[in-house]
Design an enzyme around this catalytic site. Structure first.
Site, PDB file in Angstrom:
ATOM      1  N   THR A  98     -19.460  32.463  24.527  1.00  0.00           N
ATOM      2  CA  THR A  98     -18.761  33.749  24.721  1.00  0.00           C
ATOM      3  C   THR A  98     -18.589  34.081  26.199  1.00  0.00           C
ATOM      4  O   THR A  98     -17.488  34.381  26.663  1.00  0.00           O
ATOM      5  CB  THR A  98     -19.543  34.881  24.017  1.00  0.00           C
ATOM      6  N   THR A 123     -22.585  42.087  35.650  1.00  0.00           N
ATOM      7  CA  THR A 123     -23.910  42.697  35.737  1.00  0.00           C
ATOM      8  C   THR A 123     -24.561  42.484  37.104  1.00  0.00           C
ATOM      9  O   THR A 123     -24.318  41.456  37.756  1.00  0.00           O
ATOM     10  CB  THR A 123     -24.801  42.071  34.635  1.00  0.00           C
ATOM     11  N   ASP A 124     -25.439  43.411  37.473  1.00  0.00           N
ATOM     12  CA  ASP A 124     -26.196  43.239  38.726  1.00  0.00           C
ATOM     13  C   ASP A 124     -27.141  42.045  38.643  1.00  0.00           C
ATOM     14  O   ASP A 124     -27.629  41.556  39.661  1.00  0.00           O
ATOM     15  CB  ASP A 124     -26.969  44.524  39.089  1.00  0.00           C
ATOM     16  N   GLU A 125     -27.392  41.548  37.408  1.00  0.00           N
ATOM     17  CA  GLU A 125     -28.318  40.413  37.249  1.00  0.00           C
ATOM     18  C   GLU A 125     -27.802  39.136  37.894  1.00  0.00           C
ATOM     19  O   GLU A 125     -28.572  38.211  38.123  1.00  0.00           O
ATOM     20  CB  GLU A 125     -28.592  40.135  35.767  1.00  0.00           C
ATOM     21  N   TYR A 147     -28.802  34.112  30.460  1.00  0.00           N
ATOM     22  CA  TYR A 147     -27.797  35.185  30.308  1.00  0.00           C
ATOM     23  C   TYR A 147     -27.060  35.421  31.628  1.00  0.00           C
ATOM     24  O   TYR A 147     -25.829  35.378  31.680  1.00  0.00           O
ATOM     25  CB  TYR A 147     -28.472  36.482  29.830  1.00  0.00           C
ATOM     26  N   LYS A 151     -23.105  34.835  32.778  1.00  0.00           N
ATOM     27  CA  LYS A 151     -22.229  35.902  33.290  1.00  0.00           C
ATOM     28  C   LYS A 151     -21.649  35.489  34.656  1.00  0.00           C
ATOM     29  O   LYS A 151     -20.473  35.718  34.937  1.00  0.00           O
ATOM     30  CB  LYS A 151     -23.005  37.209  33.433  1.00  0.00           C
ATOM     31  N   TYR A 204     -43.847  44.347  29.035  1.00  0.00           N
ATOM     32  CA  TYR A 204     -44.020  42.992  29.572  1.00  0.00           C
ATOM     33  C   TYR A 204     -44.808  42.992  30.884  1.00  0.00           C
ATOM     34  O   TYR A 204     -44.573  43.828  31.770  1.00  0.00           O
ATOM     35  CB  TYR A 204     -42.657  42.345  29.873  1.00  0.00           C
TER      36      TYR A 204
HETATM   37  P1  NAD Z   1     -23.701  44.671  23.396  1.00  0.00           P
HETATM   38  O1  NAD Z   1     -24.522  43.465  23.065  1.00  0.00           O
HETATM   39  O2  NAD Z   1     -24.158  46.007  22.928  1.00  0.00           O
HETATM   40  O3  NAD Z   1     -22.224  44.484  22.827  1.00  0.00           O
HETATM   41  C1  NAD Z   1     -21.533  43.275  22.935  1.00  0.00           C
HETATM   42  C2  NAD Z   1     -20.322  43.346  22.019  1.00  0.00           C
HETATM   43  O4  NAD Z   1     -19.570  42.143  22.177  1.00  0.00           O
HETATM   44  C3  NAD Z   1     -20.668  43.461  20.530  1.00  0.00           C
HETATM   45  O5  NAD Z   1     -19.837  44.404  19.900  1.00  0.00           O
HETATM   46  C4  NAD Z   1     -20.388  42.052  19.999  1.00  0.00           C
HETATM   47  O6  NAD Z   1     -20.024  42.028  18.628  1.00  0.00           O
HETATM   48  C5  NAD Z   1     -19.231  41.636  20.905  1.00  0.00           C
HETATM   49  N1  NAD Z   1     -19.113  40.177  21.019  1.00  0.00           N
HETATM   50  C6  NAD Z   1     -20.102  39.278  21.292  1.00  0.00           C
HETATM   51  N2  NAD Z   1     -19.586  38.030  21.304  1.00  0.00           N
HETATM   52  C7  NAD Z   1     -18.263  38.149  21.050  1.00  0.00           C
HETATM   53  C8  NAD Z   1     -17.190  37.226  20.952  1.00  0.00           C
HETATM   54  N3  NAD Z   1     -17.395  35.908  21.099  1.00  0.00           N
HETATM   55  N4  NAD Z   1     -15.940  37.688  20.690  1.00  0.00           N
HETATM   56  C9  NAD Z   1     -15.730  39.030  20.528  1.00  0.00           C
HETATM   57  N5  NAD Z   1     -16.704  39.944  20.585  1.00  0.00           N
HETATM   58  C10 NAD Z   1     -17.951  39.516  20.861  1.00  0.00           C
HETATM   59  O7  NAD Z   1     -23.514  44.643  24.963  1.00  0.00           O
HETATM   60  P2  NAD Z   1     -23.438  45.835  26.022  1.00  0.00           P
HETATM   61  O8  NAD Z   1     -24.808  46.175  26.449  1.00  0.00           O
HETATM   62  O9  NAD Z   1     -22.530  46.868  25.517  1.00  0.00           O
HETATM   63  O10 NAD Z   1     -22.743  45.071  27.245  1.00  0.00           O
HETATM   64  C11 NAD Z   1     -21.330  45.030  27.353  1.00  0.00           C
HETATM   65  C12 NAD Z   1     -20.952  44.265  28.601  1.00  0.00           C
HETATM   66  O11 NAD Z   1     -21.518  44.902  29.740  1.00  0.00           O
HETATM   67  C13 NAD Z   1     -21.470  42.822  28.628  1.00  0.00           C
HETATM   68  O12 NAD Z   1     -20.484  42.018  29.179  1.00  0.00           O
HETATM   69  C14 NAD Z   1     -22.699  42.883  29.526  1.00  0.00           C
HETATM   70  O13 NAD Z   1     -22.902  41.660  30.162  1.00  0.00           O
HETATM   71  C15 NAD Z   1     -22.293  43.976  30.493  1.00  0.00           C
HETATM   72  N6  NAD Z   1     -23.389  44.757  31.092  1.00  0.00           N
HETATM   73  C16 NAD Z   1     -24.326  45.345  30.302  1.00  0.00           C
HETATM   74  C17 NAD Z   1     -25.318  46.146  30.885  1.00  0.00           C
HETATM   75  C18 NAD Z   1     -26.384  46.820  30.059  1.00  0.00           C
HETATM   76  O14 NAD Z   1     -27.344  47.331  30.643  1.00  0.00           O
HETATM   77  N7  NAD Z   1     -26.281  46.860  28.745  1.00  0.00           N
HETATM   78  C19 NAD Z   1     -25.330  46.309  32.288  1.00  0.00           C
HETATM   79  C20 NAD Z   1     -24.350  45.681  33.054  1.00  0.00           C
HETATM   80  C21 NAD Z   1     -23.373  44.918  32.454  1.00  0.00           C
HETATM   81  O1  DAU Z   2     -29.271  44.818  34.853  1.00  0.00           O
HETATM   82  C1  DAU Z   2     -28.235  44.804  33.914  1.00  0.00           C
HETATM   83  C2  DAU Z   2     -28.696  44.118  32.662  1.00  0.00           C
HETATM   84  O2  DAU Z   2     -29.626  45.020  32.048  1.00  0.00           O
HETATM   85  C3  DAU Z   2     -27.579  43.778  31.692  1.00  0.00           C
HETATM   86  O3  DAU Z   2     -26.741  42.838  32.288  1.00  0.00           O
HETATM   87  C4  DAU Z   2     -28.140  43.222  30.387  1.00  0.00           C
HETATM   88  O4  DAU Z   2     -27.092  43.021  29.453  1.00  0.00           O
HETATM   89  C5  DAU Z   2     -29.115  44.222  29.810  1.00  0.00           C
HETATM   90  O5  DAU Z   2     -29.715  43.674  28.664  1.00  0.00           O
HETATM   91  C6  DAU Z   2     -30.179  44.577  30.843  1.00  0.00           C
HETATM   92  O6  DAU Z   2     -31.053  43.452  31.101  1.00  0.00           O
HETATM   93  P1  DAU Z   2     -32.645  43.633  31.260  1.00  0.00           P
HETATM   94  O7  DAU Z   2     -33.296  42.362  30.960  1.00  0.00           O
HETATM   95  O8  DAU Z   2     -32.962  44.307  32.541  1.00  0.00           O
HETATM   96  O9  DAU Z   2     -32.866  44.719  30.077  1.00  0.00           O
HETATM   97  P2  DAU Z   2     -33.996  44.849  28.965  1.00  0.00           P
HETATM   98  O10 DAU Z   2     -33.759  46.151  28.286  1.00  0.00           O
HETATM   99  O11 DAU Z   2     -34.116  43.643  28.117  1.00  0.00           O
HETATM  100  O12 DAU Z   2     -35.323  44.962  29.841  1.00  0.00           O
HETATM  101  C7  DAU Z   2     -35.469  45.970  30.832  1.00  0.00           C
HETATM  102  C8  DAU Z   2     -36.831  45.801  31.471  1.00  0.00           C
HETATM  103  O13 DAU Z   2     -37.838  46.105  30.485  1.00  0.00           O
HETATM  104  C9  DAU Z   2     -37.116  44.390  31.916  1.00  0.00           C
HETATM  105  O14 DAU Z   2     -37.877  44.431  33.117  1.00  0.00           O
HETATM  106  C10 DAU Z   2     -37.956  43.784  30.802  1.00  0.00           C
HETATM  107  C11 DAU Z   2     -38.724  44.982  30.263  1.00  0.00           C
HETATM  108  N1  DAU Z   2     -39.009  44.943  28.808  1.00  0.00           N
HETATM  109  C12 DAU Z   2     -37.990  44.690  27.950  1.00  0.00           C
HETATM  110  C13 DAU Z   2     -38.208  44.664  26.580  1.00  0.00           C
HETATM  111  C14 DAU Z   2     -37.074  44.383  25.625  1.00  0.00           C
HETATM  112  C15 DAU Z   2     -40.284  45.201  28.358  1.00  0.00           C
HETATM  113  O15 DAU Z   2     -41.224  45.461  29.136  1.00  0.00           O
HETATM  114  N2  DAU Z   2     -40.505  45.170  27.003  1.00  0.00           N
HETATM  115  C16 DAU Z   2     -39.523  44.909  26.100  1.00  0.00           C
HETATM  116  O16 DAU Z   2     -39.806  44.887  24.875  1.00  0.00           O
END
Ligand code: NAD
Ligand code: DAU
Length: 333
Positions: A98, A123-125, A147, A151, A204
């Site tokens: 994807t 993403t900032d990651e 991941y 990206k 964690y």
């Molecule tokens: P999410 O996992 O909640 O949603 C992802 C969506 O994409 C879902 O609806 C899923 O069904 C769809 N999807 C997955 N694979 C697909 C495919 N092959 N074709 C069509 N649809 C597909 O994710 P999110 O947290 O809403 O993140 C959205 C975007 O923002 C991502 O690109 C992620 O990398 C980016 N992002 C997320 C965060 C965060 O903290 N959540 C921060 C920065 C950037």
């Molecule tokens: O920084 C942007 C990113 O933030 C996005 O690109 C990703 O899609 C989004 O998933 C998120 O990534 P993180 O790994 O930072 O998010 P997560 O919620 O998984 O974890 C946030 C922090 O919390 C991280 O330091 C790990 C910690 N954690 C996470 C989980 C799920 C825990 O301590 N316990 C947990 O159960």
């Protein structure tokens, strides 16, 4: 921009973006392409006006389907992704399919169709971890988990299509986003819903990793701002400017949900766990965007939403999620 393709619009940020765009621009029609993976949820779209929102059930890794969906559209905003770091550590193939191959299909379709704007939500990651200071868009990428590497792969393809073929690609790099409709595998909704139920919060490592928390509507406005005011070939950081250690976030959630610290369960750390994310958003700020939500209000609003919408997350937590939770946390001790 009248007709915009949004991919991944049934997920967390995508569905918030669709709602935001339909509210902000009365003349916009959204074509929402989503594969409906475990994270895609039609419940997220229930309140949208069908006259201005068309849902297309398709995979962005399907080139033909993407070209068909994008035909006649002014812009595409790609949210579709496999998005959870822990899942990418368990199995990364879907992330490549994807986040890299899917993005390639969007770029190819945009090249053939002459799509006017392509916004890749990233993403900032992709920068990796930083001990002090904040990354700027000119800093090199250094992703450290599957991941973020996938990206970064999608981003680099995007920039290559801009430089080689003139496809008008813009990239945003957002920080950790929170708010309504976030799938409860991510730390904030997981901890909030566990706390509501009086279940342990699996923290964690030493709990001192730092994330920068960005309210979802601020993230959506930032993406929209980059789409409308940003330049092709450019990258824009979108920061919450709200850095917190995980232990501080956890304690805040416990206070707000009326629970005590006995619910905190220290567990084995995530492999390759990035210590701190921090980005500088002055480039997008200079174009007129700024984050508006303060932390106390954002967290209170978000917790209230999860309390008021148990129908939404209880369904999720009793489905596929249970198996995932066992696999992910069963071995962590
Ligand atoms: P999410 O996992 O909640 O949603 C992802 C969506 O994409 C879902 O609806 C899923 O069904 C769809 N999807 C997955 N694979 C697909 C495919 N092959 N074709 C069509 N649809 C597909 O994710 P999110 O947290 O809403 O993140 C959205 C975007 O923002 C991502 O690109 C992620 O990398 C980016 N992002 C997320 C965060 C965060 O903290 N959540 C921060 C920065 C950037
Ligand atoms: O920084 C942007 C990113 O933030 C996005 O690109 C990703 O899609 C989004 O998933 C998120 O990534 P993180 O790994 O930072 O998010 P997560 O919620 O998984 O974890 C946030 C922090 O919390 C991280 O330091 C790990 C910690 N954690 C996470 C989980 C799920 C825990 O301590 N316990 C947990 O159960």
């Amino acid at each position: 921009m009248h007709r915009i393709v949004v991919t991944g619009g049934a997920g967390f940020i995508g569905s918030n973006f669709v709602r935001y765009a339909l509210g902000a621009y009365p003349d916009v029609h959204i074509v929402n392409v989503d594969k409906l993976t475990y994270a895609g949820n039609l419940d997220n779209l229930k309140d949208l006006d069908p006259a201005r929102h068309t849902f297309v059930h398709a995979d962005i890794a399907n080139a033909e389907a993407m070209a068909k969906a994008m035909d006649g559209c002014d812009a595409v905003v790609n949210f579709a992704a496999d998005s959870h770091v822990d899942r990418s550590i368990m199995e990364a193939s879907d992330f490549i399919a994807t986040n890299v191959k899917g993005v390639h299909n969007i770029l190819e379709a945009a090249k053939k169709l002459g799509t006017k704007r392509v916004l890749l939500v990233s993403t900032d990651e992709v920068y990796g971890s930083i001990a002090k200071g904040s990354f700027k868009e000119t800093d090199p990428v250094g992703p450290r988990n599957p991941y973020s590497a996938s990206k970064a792969g999608g981003e680099l393809l995007g920039l290559s299509y801009f430089h080689t073929f003139g496809v008008p690609v813009t990239i945003t790099r957002g920080s950790n986003t929170y708010g309504p409709y976030q799938y409860p595998e991510k730390v904030l909704p997981l901890f909030v819903t566990n706390a509501i139920d009086g279940e342990p919060l699996p923290l964690y490592g030493d709990g001192k990793n730092v994330r920068d928390w960005l309210f979802v509507e601020d993230h959506c406005r930032g993406i929209d701002h980059a789409l409308r005011h940003g330049a092709p070939g450019e990258i824009y950081n979108i920061a919450g400017e709200n850095e917190r250690e995980n232990i501080v976030l956890t304690t805040k959630i416990l206070q707000e949900t009326g629970r005590d610290e006995s619910l905190i369960k220290p567990v084995t750390d995530r492999p390759g766990h990035d210590r701190r994310y921090s980005i500088d958003a002055s480039k997008l700020r200079a174009l007129g965007w700024e984050p508006r939500m303060n932390w106390d209000d954002g967290i209170a609003l978000t917790i209230r939403w999860y309390r008021d919408n148990e129908w939404w997350w209880r369904k999720i937590k009793s489905g596929e999620f249970r198996e995932y939770y066992k696999r992910q946390y069963g071995q962590r001790g």
